[in-house]
Design an enzyme around this catalytic site. Structure first.
Site, PDB file in Angstrom:
ATOM      1  N   VAL A  55      30.828  37.968  24.597  1.00 17.28           N
ATOM      2  CA  VAL A  55      31.138  37.045  25.698  1.00 17.28           C
ATOM      3  C   VAL A  55      32.178  35.992  25.328  1.00 17.28           C
ATOM      4  CG1 VAL A  55      28.912  37.344  26.888  1.00 17.28           C
ATOM      5  CG2 VAL A  55      29.161  35.512  25.169  1.00 17.28           C
ATOM      6  N   TYR A 145      24.004  23.455  18.442  1.00 17.68           N
ATOM      7  CA  TYR A 145      23.262  24.094  19.540  1.00 17.68           C
ATOM      8  C   TYR A 145      22.918  23.074  20.639  1.00 17.68           C
ATOM      9  CZ  TYR A 145      19.512  27.120  21.499  1.00 17.68           C
ATOM     10  OH  TYR A 145      18.702  27.891  22.291  1.00 17.68           O
ATOM     11  N   LYS A 149      24.060  23.239  24.461  1.00 19.15           N
ATOM     12  CA  LYS A 149      23.069  23.368  25.538  1.00 19.15           C
ATOM     13  C   LYS A 149      23.139  22.205  26.528  1.00 19.15           C
ATOM     14  CE  LYS A 149      21.199  27.359  24.719  1.00 19.15           C
ATOM     15  NZ  LYS A 149      21.715  28.497  25.523  1.00 19.15           N
TER      16      LYS A 149
HETATM   17  P1  NAP Z   1      17.652  36.571  21.264  1.00 18.26           P
HETATM   18  O1  NAP Z   1      16.347  37.311  21.289  1.00 18.26           O
HETATM   19  O2  NAP Z   1      18.278  36.237  19.954  1.00 18.26           O
HETATM   20  O3  NAP Z   1      18.681  37.382  22.178  1.00 18.26           O
HETATM   21  C1  NAP Z   1      19.998  36.939  22.332  1.00 18.26           C
HETATM   22  C2  NAP Z   1      20.858  38.114  22.689  1.00 18.26           C
HETATM   23  O4  NAP Z   1      22.209  37.634  22.845  1.00 18.26           O
HETATM   24  C3  NAP Z   1      20.879  39.182  21.586  1.00 18.26           C
HETATM   25  O5  NAP Z   1      20.688  40.453  22.142  1.00 18.26           O
HETATM   26  C4  NAP Z   1      22.272  39.015  21.003  1.00 18.26           C
HETATM   27  O6  NAP Z   1      22.850  40.212  20.506  1.00 18.26           O
HETATM   28  C5  NAP Z   1      23.061  38.548  22.209  1.00 18.26           C
HETATM   29  N1  NAP Z   1      24.324  37.937  21.814  1.00 18.26           N
HETATM   30  C6  NAP Z   1      24.567  37.096  20.792  1.00 18.26           C
HETATM   31  N2  NAP Z   1      25.868  36.781  20.723  1.00 18.26           N
HETATM   32  C7  NAP Z   1      26.473  37.437  21.733  1.00 18.26           C
HETATM   33  C8  NAP Z   1      27.823  37.535  22.185  1.00 18.26           C
HETATM   34  N3  NAP Z   1      28.821  36.869  21.578  1.00 18.26           N
HETATM   35  N4  NAP Z   1      28.105  38.313  23.255  1.00 18.26           N
HETATM   36  C9  NAP Z   1      27.112  38.995  23.870  1.00 18.26           C
HETATM   37  N5  NAP Z   1      25.817  38.951  23.502  1.00 18.26           N
HETATM   38  C10 NAP Z   1      25.503  38.174  22.436  1.00 18.26           C
HETATM   39  O7  NAP Z   1      17.557  35.174  22.033  1.00 18.26           O
HETATM   40  P2  NAP Z   1      16.554  34.643  23.163  1.00 18.26           P
HETATM   41  O8  NAP Z   1      15.518  33.839  22.475  1.00 18.26           O
HETATM   42  O9  NAP Z   1      16.188  35.711  24.114  1.00 18.26           O
HETATM   43  O10 NAP Z   1      17.514  33.580  23.873  1.00 18.26           O
HETATM   44  C11 NAP Z   1      18.221  33.839  25.082  1.00 18.26           C
HETATM   45  C12 NAP Z   1      18.853  32.535  25.564  1.00 18.26           C
HETATM   46  O11 NAP Z   1      17.843  31.555  25.767  1.00 18.26           O
HETATM   47  C13 NAP Z   1      19.842  31.930  24.574  1.00 18.26           C
HETATM   48  O12 NAP Z   1      20.904  31.343  25.267  1.00 18.26           O
HETATM   49  C14 NAP Z   1      19.015  30.877  23.883  1.00 18.26           C
HETATM   50  O13 NAP Z   1      19.822  29.858  23.337  1.00 18.26           O
HETATM   51  C15 NAP Z   1      18.143  30.392  25.021  1.00 18.26           C
HETATM   52  N6  NAP Z   1      16.901  29.743  24.583  1.00 18.26           N
HETATM   53  C16 NAP Z   1      15.946  30.415  23.864  1.00 18.26           C
HETATM   54  C17 NAP Z   1      14.779  29.743  23.481  1.00 18.26           C
HETATM   55  C18 NAP Z   1      13.687  30.406  22.691  1.00 18.26           C
HETATM   56  O14 NAP Z   1      12.729  29.699  22.321  1.00 18.26           O
HETATM   57  N7  NAP Z   1      13.728  31.687  22.424  1.00 18.26           N
HETATM   58  C19 NAP Z   1      14.610  28.404  23.831  1.00 18.26           C
HETATM   59  C20 NAP Z   1      15.586  27.759  24.542  1.00 18.26           C
HETATM   60  C21 NAP Z   1      16.743  28.437  24.942  1.00 18.26           C
HETATM   61  P3  NAP Z   1      22.619  40.683  18.972  1.00 18.26           P
HETATM   62  O15 NAP Z   1      21.205  41.108  18.905  1.00 18.26           O
HETATM   63  O16 NAP Z   1      23.576  41.819  18.803  1.00 18.26           O
HETATM   64  O17 NAP Z   1      22.925  39.493  18.133  1.00 18.26           O
END
Ligand code: NAP
Length: 244
Positions: A55, A145, A149
């Protein structure tokens, strides 16, 4: 839906498919994106496709959005969910830690939204949902981060102002602790078993549990629905009360 091969993105893709939408799963690795797309419950005329895209890469984003429109016919909803962490205390944070996080979250959301908005403006309809975080309010070890955010929240408010007249709503969700690869990796990095890390997070959360990707998917379904058509520019904290 970006970053949708796993975690919050995959759960949200599933929820949207269950509600009758065709879904494009965008992620870094096309094979992983296609694998997740193949598990989505679509039937009839609906489709689920997987597309590989970084992205943060403008040309790749343009090509991916063109493919989505060619293969699915239109884009009604964009979920900017792709994300990474590169945690470090400020004095140890490298320029690469800073740039990578800002690039994926902020540049990524900007590029995807710019590419998609022209289709939405033409259709006079669209829903944009951006993933913020409770870390926007500040979190030790996450200067990069938390800046990204909170930036997402300002970006969302501006999208609401600029795109509202064209029938487009823009909102954000700020999740608290959600069990995914991201939080498990954080646990391992600080030397704690993921299970113990989850228990500690649950104990520190007023509702006394951790969040699951489905909690975010449910909020996403509401914010992208017609029922939320008078809600725009907002950031909804879905955090079990962690930051009240
Ligand atoms: P996750 O399990 O790490 O999944 C993130 C996905 O984004 C992975 O499939 C990753 O691909 C993909 N990605 C990373 N860099 C990318 C790029 N440059 N282009 C396209 N795809 C990319 O994370 P998640 O916990 O589901 O988080 C999803 C969102 O919620 C994020 O924005 C995160 O900051 C936010 N969030 C999460 C939490 C939490 O507690 N989990 C809390 C607050 C906010 P790869 O596997 O190939 O790296």
């Amino acid at each position: 839906m970006t970053g949708a091969a796993r975690g919050i993105g995959a759960a949200t893709a599933r929820r949207f498919a269950e509600e009758g939408a065709s879904v494009a799963v965008l992620d870094l690795d096309e094979a992983e994106a296609a694998k997740t797309a193949a598990t989505l419950p679509v039937d009839g005329d609906e489709k689920a496709i997987g597309i590989g895209v970084d992205v943060a890469d403008a040309a790749a984003v343009e090509a991916a959005v063109t493919r989505v429109v060619e293969e699915l016919g239109k884009v009604d909803v964009l979920v900017n969910n792709a994300g990474i962490t590169r945690d470090n205390l400020l004095f140890k944070m490298t320029e690469d830690d800073w740039d990578s996080v800002i690039n994926v979250h902020l540049r990524g959301a900007f590029l995807m939204t710019r590419a998609v908005q022209k289709h939405m403006v033409e259709a006079k309809f669209g829903k944009i949902l951006n993933l913020s975080s409770v870390s926007a309010l500040g979190n030790r070890g996450q200067a990069n981060y938390s800046a990204a955010k909170m930036g997402i929240q300002g970006f969302t408010r501006t999208l609401a102002l600029e795109l509202g007249p064209f029938g487009i709503n823009a909102n954000a969700i700020a999740p608290g602790f959600i069990v995914t690869e991201m939080t498990d990796a954080t646990a391992r990095r600080v030397g704690v078993e993921p299970e113990a890390y989850r228990e500690a997070a649950a104990a520190a959360t007023p509702v006394r549990r951790v969040g699951w990707p489905e909690d975010i998917a449910a909020a996403a379904a509401y914010l992208c629905s017609d029922e939320a058509s008078y809600v725009t520019g907002q950031t909804l904290y879905v955090d079990g009360g962690a930051k009240v």
